[in-house]
Design a protein around this motif. Structure first.
Motif, PDB file in Angstrom:
ATOM      1  N   VAL A 201       0.700  -1.164  -0.119  1.00 26.16           N
ATOM      2  CA  VAL A 201      -0.156   0.136  -0.060  1.00 26.16           C
ATOM      3  C   VAL A 201       0.830   1.362   0.105  1.00 26.16           C
ATOM      4  O   VAL A 201       0.639   2.540  -0.673  1.00 26.16           O
ATOM      5  N   ALA A 202       2.104   1.083   1.055  1.00 23.95           N
ATOM      6  CA  ALA A 202       2.791   2.119   0.407  1.00 23.95           C
ATOM      7  C   ALA A 202       3.710   2.633  -0.777  1.00 23.95           C
ATOM      8  O   ALA A 202       4.365   3.739  -0.351  1.00 23.95           O
ATOM      9  N   ALA A 203       3.617   2.101  -0.611  1.00 29.78           N
ATOM     10  CA  ALA A 203       4.617   1.746  -2.461  1.00 29.78           C
ATOM     11  C   ALA A 203       4.524   2.474  -3.877  1.00 29.78           C
ATOM     12  O   ALA A 203       3.328   2.296  -4.015  1.00 29.78           O
ATOM     13  N   PRO A 204       5.220   2.760  -3.882  1.00 29.17           N
ATOM     14  CA  PRO A 204       4.484   4.112  -5.153  1.00 29.17           C
ATOM     15  C   PRO A 204       4.608   3.552  -6.492  1.00 29.17           C
ATOM     16  O   PRO A 204       3.339   3.302  -6.991  1.00 29.17           O
ATOM     17  N   GLN A 205       4.948   1.754  -6.178  1.00 26.36           N
ATOM     18  CA  GLN A 205       4.675   1.009  -7.789  1.00 26.36           C
ATOM     19  C   GLN A 205       3.678   0.856  -7.257  1.00 26.36           C
ATOM     20  O   GLN A 205       2.652   0.329  -8.689  1.00 26.36           O
ATOM     21  N   ALA A 206       3.112   1.268  -6.653  1.00 27.52           N
ATOM     22  CA  ALA A 206       1.319  -0.030  -6.336  1.00 27.52           C
ATOM     23  C   ALA A 206       0.113   0.931  -6.532  1.00 27.52           C
ATOM     24  O   ALA A 206      -0.350   1.297  -6.260  1.00 27.52           O
ATOM     25  N   GLN A 207       0.285   2.295  -6.503  1.00 32.07           N
ATOM     26  CA  GLN A 207      -0.011   3.187  -6.260  1.00 32.07           C
ATOM     27  C   GLN A 207      -0.955   2.955  -7.713  1.00 32.07           C
ATOM     28  O   GLN A 207      -0.927   2.738  -8.687  1.00 32.07           O
ATOM     29  N   GLY A 208      -2.858   3.721  -7.199  1.00 27.86           N
ATOM     30  CA  GLY A 208      -3.701   3.017  -8.221  1.00 27.86           C
ATOM     31  C   GLY A 208      -3.816   2.030  -7.895  1.00 27.86           C
ATOM     32  O   GLY A 208      -5.181   1.385  -9.037  1.00 27.86           O
ATOM     33  N   LEU A 209      -3.668   0.543  -7.465  1.00 26.06           N
ATOM     34  CA  LEU A 209      -4.008  -0.439  -7.581  1.00 26.06           C
ATOM     35  C   LEU A 209      -5.211  -1.290  -6.139  1.00 26.06           C
ATOM     36  O   LEU A 209      -5.225  -2.098  -6.256  1.00 26.06           O
ATOM     37  N   VAL A 210      -4.996  -0.624  -5.547  1.00 25.58           N
ATOM     38  CA  VAL A 210      -5.404  -0.475  -3.981  1.00 25.58           C
ATOM     39  C   VAL A 210      -5.855   0.239  -3.552  1.00 25.58           C
ATOM     40  O   VAL A 210      -6.085   1.940  -3.492  1.00 25.58           O
ATOM     41  N   ARG A 211      -7.717  -0.131  -3.732  1.00 28.25           N
ATOM     42  CA  ARG A 211      -8.383   1.310  -2.788  1.00 28.25           C
ATOM     43  C   ARG A 211      -8.202   1.086  -1.467  1.00 28.25           C
ATOM     44  O   ARG A 211      -8.789   2.663  -0.331  1.00 28.25           O
ATOM     45  N   ARG A 212      -8.948   0.061  -0.626  1.00 28.84           N
ATOM     46  CA  ARG A 212      -8.470  -0.461   1.075  1.00 28.84           C
ATOM     47  C   ARG A 212      -7.726  -1.239   1.025  1.00 28.84           C
ATOM     48  O   ARG A 212      -7.040  -2.173   0.208  1.00 28.84           O
TER      49      ARG A 212
END
Length: 513
Positions: A201-212
């Protein structure tokens, strides 16, 4: 297949898969999201799987990642199926409506197991109950132990975490065909799975992949790099090989697992010692995940976090360690002080707050608060986005286990009838508690609120135990306040304490972190 319903077939980005209908859910198991991580790909980041022609059967769980079995002491409480094969980077999908128009909420599940054990095939993790309640459920396997979290000078760090990111990207690209909404993905995990979820969740590369996100019994913190290096160096010394990925890749896989299990057997949340963990790598994990999340990372991502009342009992009861800690008394408390880097005022405060507690309970709660509850409090305190916190307090029917680590999983999944859930819970687990726990998770995944007030300065915690769930304000605040005192430097510790700590380290009962 029933007479009026054909096996469901879905096209993924790499080829079509055929699932099965089970209790009104379409279930697809063993779908590859990345290529087998062996041969030239060993210790390397995941790469996409080879596309296939025709329709691939997805009726059975795929291979599990290489892992040692649980010890006999732990195996009586925890199940961990092993499925052979190299194609271990696979996932499973349960969906109530496998059509692109359904746009249902999605829960992606990361299993626990100290990053060395566990898999998506554990029977307790049956996603059918989530599909029954309108959620598309995805579970996955990822590399474990030295294969997934060894730290080498000639290979990127965190390949197991990179596997999880690859699976999240697969979900983003493919889940709509299974009836899921890629914009409504909740990432959840327990223990090591929660630590991983927090890091992603904290990883910049995962931004936009998780809402909650749901973090159960695991804080979003990085592991000290030297702790992981020591684990690799000790394995290398035992194997008489250089501590490099190239050298480890040449070692027989079963021998590697045996040495890993032997070196890691003294490691635990209570004893410390070398262990595998997510590390800050300057790339996927550019900074400590807890610092990142309390510093503004993952804006708009709501959180549900929780712990069990007696986490430590799963760490201490199997194998009789609880009784040994009680017998050690003051020596055990001294060891806990060294483990938690605190002065004598902390255990003194715990004994004042809980005068009837023995040394093992005091040590266990100290370590649990230090490693788990305090960082989860800090996480909830440090974010503007909605956070919800709970405590699972129902005691197992198994002697001595209390409300221990992992006990809540059978209730979260409403899978208490599974024999594997009864291994930890015993017989007679209340169905109304499963309804309450499972329902809270479903509500959070579906609309972002589990059904009680969000975290604020009053620290509301939903307690799931005997009787109806209730909200208690600040139930752990007095204990956690003890940790706000300045850390006692080693040279300020009394000589007798320093002597005890040295003795514990010489005997291997306490390791340097």
């Amino acid at each position: 297949m029933t007479a009026d319903r054909m096996d469901p077939v879905i096209r993924t980005p790499y080829g079509a898969v055929r699932g099965r209908w089970e209790r009104d859910a379409a279930v697809f198991r063993g779908i590859p999201y990345a290529a087998p991580p062996f041969g030239p790909r060993r210790f390397r980041p995941p790469v996409p799987p080879e596309p296939w022609d025709g329709v691939r059967d997805a009726g059975a769980f795929g291979p599990t990642a290489p892992k040692p079995p649980y010890s006999e002491a732990f195996a009586q409480y925890l199940s961990d199926p092993e499925i052979p094969g190299d194609d271990c980077l696979n996932l499973n999908v349960w969906t109530p409506d496998p059509s692109p128009d359904a746009r249902l909420p999605v829960l992606v599940w990361l299993h626990g197991g100290a990053l060395t054990r566990g898999s998506s095939a554990v029977p307790v993790y049956d996603g059918g109950t989530f599909a029954r309640d309108g959620v598309v459920f995805v579970s996955l396997n990822y590399r474990l132990g030295v294969e997934g979290y060894g730290l080498f000078p000639d290979a990127p760090a965190n390949p197991g975490l990179r596997d999880q990111l690859a699976a999240l990207r697969w979900v983003h690209d493919a889940i709509a065909a299974f009836g899921g909404d890629p914009g409504r993905v909740t990432l959840g995990g327990q223990s090591a799975g929660a630590i991983s979820a927090g890091a992603l969740v904290a990883a910049p590369q995962a931004q936009g992949l998780v809402r909650r996100a749901v973090l159960q019994s695991g804080p979003p913190e990085g592991t000290d790099r030297d702790k992981v290096r020591r684990m690799v160096r000790r394995m290398a010394a035992r194997l008489k090989t250089p501590a490099t990925a190239e050298a480890f890749a040449a070692v027989d896989r079963e021998l590697l697992l045996r040495v890993q299990a032997d070196i890691g057997r003294r490691s635990s949340p209570v004893l410390g010692g070398p262990a595998f963990g997510v590390v800050v790598d300057g790339d996927l994990v550019p900074r400590d995940p807890l610092d990142a999340l309390t510093g503004g990372a993952a804006p708009g991502v709501g959180l549900l976090t929780g712990w069990t009342r007696d986490e430590y009992r799963l760490w201490l009861v199997p194998g009789g360690l609880l009784e040994r800690v009680d017998r050690l008394g003051t020596v055990a408390l001294a060891g806990a002080m060294a483990r938690c880097h605190c002065g004598s005022e902390v255990p003194r405060g715990y004994r004042t707050l809980h005068p009837g507690a023995g040394p093992a309970e005091t040590v266990g709660q100290m370590v649990t608060d230090h490693l788990l509850r305090a960082p989860l409090h800090r996480l909830a305190d440090g974010r503007d986005e909605p956070s919800y916190v709970y405590e699972f307090a129902w005691p197992s029917r198994r002697p001595g286990m209390g409300a221990c680590h992992a006990l809540e999983l059978g209730f979260v999944f409403d899978s208490g009838d599974e024999p594997d859930a009864r291994k930890l819970a015993g017989d007679g687990a209340p169905q109304d508690l499963s309804d309450a726990m499972h329902g809270a998770w479903v509500r959070f995944v579906t609309d972002g609120s589990p059904g009680w007030e969000r975290w604020d300065d009053r620290h509301p915690v939903r307690v799931f135990g005997d009787g109806a769930p209730r909200t208690v304000h600040g139930p752990r605040d007095r204990e956690l306040a003890l940790w706000s005192a300045p850390e006692a430097p080693a040279d300020a510790q009394p000589p007798e304490l320093r002597s005890v700590i040295r003795r514990l380290r010489r005997t291997g009962a306490l390791r340097r972190d």
